[in-house]
Design an enzyme around this catalytic site. Sequence first.
Site, PDB file in Angstrom:
ATOM      1  N   TYR A  12       0.856  -1.087  -0.027  1.00  0.00           N
ATOM      2  CA  TYR A  12       0.016   0.111   0.188  1.00  0.00           C
ATOM      3  C   TYR A  12       0.782   1.313   0.059  1.00  0.00           C
ATOM      4  O   TYR A  12       1.800   1.469   0.675  1.00  0.00           O
ATOM      5  CB  TYR A  12      -0.854  -0.044   1.228  1.00  0.00           C
ATOM      6  CG  TYR A  12      -1.652   1.272   1.537  1.00  0.00           C
ATOM      7  CD1 TYR A  12      -3.153   1.513   0.758  1.00  0.00           C
ATOM      8  CD2 TYR A  12      -1.036   2.468   2.062  1.00  0.00           C
ATOM      9  CE1 TYR A  12      -3.690   2.547   1.102  1.00  0.00           C
ATOM     10  CE2 TYR A  12      -1.764   3.602   2.223  1.00  0.00           C
ATOM     11  CZ  TYR A  12      -2.988   3.514   1.740  1.00  0.00           C
ATOM     12  OH  TYR A  12      -3.834   4.815   1.793  1.00  0.00           O
TER      13      TYR A  12
ATOM     14  N   GLU B  92      -3.827   7.416  -4.095  1.00  0.00           N
ATOM     15  CA  GLU B  92      -3.570   6.109  -3.374  1.00  0.00           C
ATOM     16  C   GLU B  92      -3.385   5.036  -4.221  1.00  0.00           C
ATOM     17  O   GLU B  92      -4.280   4.725  -5.252  1.00  0.00           O
ATOM     18  CB  GLU B  92      -4.909   5.750  -2.310  1.00  0.00           C
ATOM     19  CG  GLU B  92      -4.711   4.399  -1.547  1.00  0.00           C
ATOM     20  CD  GLU B  92      -6.058   4.450  -0.707  1.00  0.00           C
ATOM     21  OE1 GLU B  92      -6.197   4.587   0.540  1.00  0.00           O
ATOM     22  OE2 GLU B  92      -7.257   3.862  -1.544  1.00  0.00           O
TER      23      GLU B  92
END
Length: 394
Positions: free
Chosen positions: A105, A193
């Site tokens: 991530y 993101e």
Amino acid sequence: MKIQEADAKSLLVAQGLPVPAWEVADATEEARLAAERFFAGGAQQVVIKAQVLVGGRGKAGGVKLAGFPDQAALIAGAILGMEIKGIPVRKILIGPAADIVKEFYMSAVLDRAAGRILLMGSSEGGVEIEQVAAADPAAIVRVHADPLLGLRDFQARQLAFAMGLGGAHLKAAVAIARGLVTTMLAYDADLVEINPLAIVRETDAGGASVERLVCLDAKITLDDSALPRHPELEALRDPDDEDPADREAREAGLTFIKLDGTIGCMVNGAGLAMTTMDLVKRAGGEPANFLDIGGGARADRVAAAMRLILADPKVNAILVNIFGGITRGDEVARGLIEARAVQEREVPMIVRIVGTNAAEAATLLQQASFTTAASLDDAAAMAVAASRQAGTAA
Ligand code: GDP
Ligand code: MN
């Protein structure tokens, strides 16, 4: 403003970030043709992904793999027929499926409190980061970029090492971290993101297996207030992203925020709108909205404002409070009269107009039998009384 994954990926590519190839389709046949191209290009499988502005598409069945074109068409058709979290899927993204070795991530967000861009990374990719944050906060690494110096190399390396990307993928991870900051700045984004950022296995030209770090998913939100600086990004606006009331307000040039009360407020100027809401509360009522019709509001804008207020079924009284400066009172009065002539339901309305052309406004309103108030305190008290009466009657 949220944008679709495919659009977000285009912005990433423009900033030099590694993203696997993709195409967008809105029909089964188009998906089949795209799949044929990817299979012809050597793909073993293709991935088909719903393009909707919500997270967790994978879990909802909106991300699927296919092994041949007919299967891709079948899956595309099924996904195009789906609703994910109440949003119908209108488009899909299709591309060669990645052979994932590990998911990570990485994101950049605007940290308003710190006044800096915050980079976050985790070796726990693919899952929702909120879950990681709740279960194991230490699994998320945080680094602030310097507003002047940007994200420095040592910071990007720290982030990569802490994410477990210290080895062969260090250089790529550093470049991606820097690329996220560049993307934030280039488009005035408040979130970029990548989840998952993935190590994928690919076959190079010589047939050897190689590993590469790529952005498999992308989510970008743009700062609405900065959109005028990027007119080309307006085209990426998704109609499903916006509440219909918000869209009408934006198109009419109104600032409208829906609240929970029963008294619709139509005011010019943000400060006066807030004061009006305060006075409604002090008089014992609850405002149904914040609405600033802006300076120089013309009749058509007033009519649009009235439509927005009345679209809320909870509204049972309306308070109009106009301080005429640039805005002319008679113009607003005309707008109110026009709006009332076409409005779908009747609710008591209390109007207070002072300032420029207040006398003309008063005459017009009187002729049209509107209820007017001389002071704002009176207007608020009258609106609250009217709302209470409507409430008990109902
Ligand atoms: P989200 O669920 O809306 O966040 O959609 P993602 O694009 O992140 O996909 C969800 C999950 O599907 C990922 O975490 C991966 O595990 C898987 N996935 C996505 N793309 C691919 C792909 O190309 N190949 C494989 N094998 N899995 C994928
Ligand atoms: Mn994702």
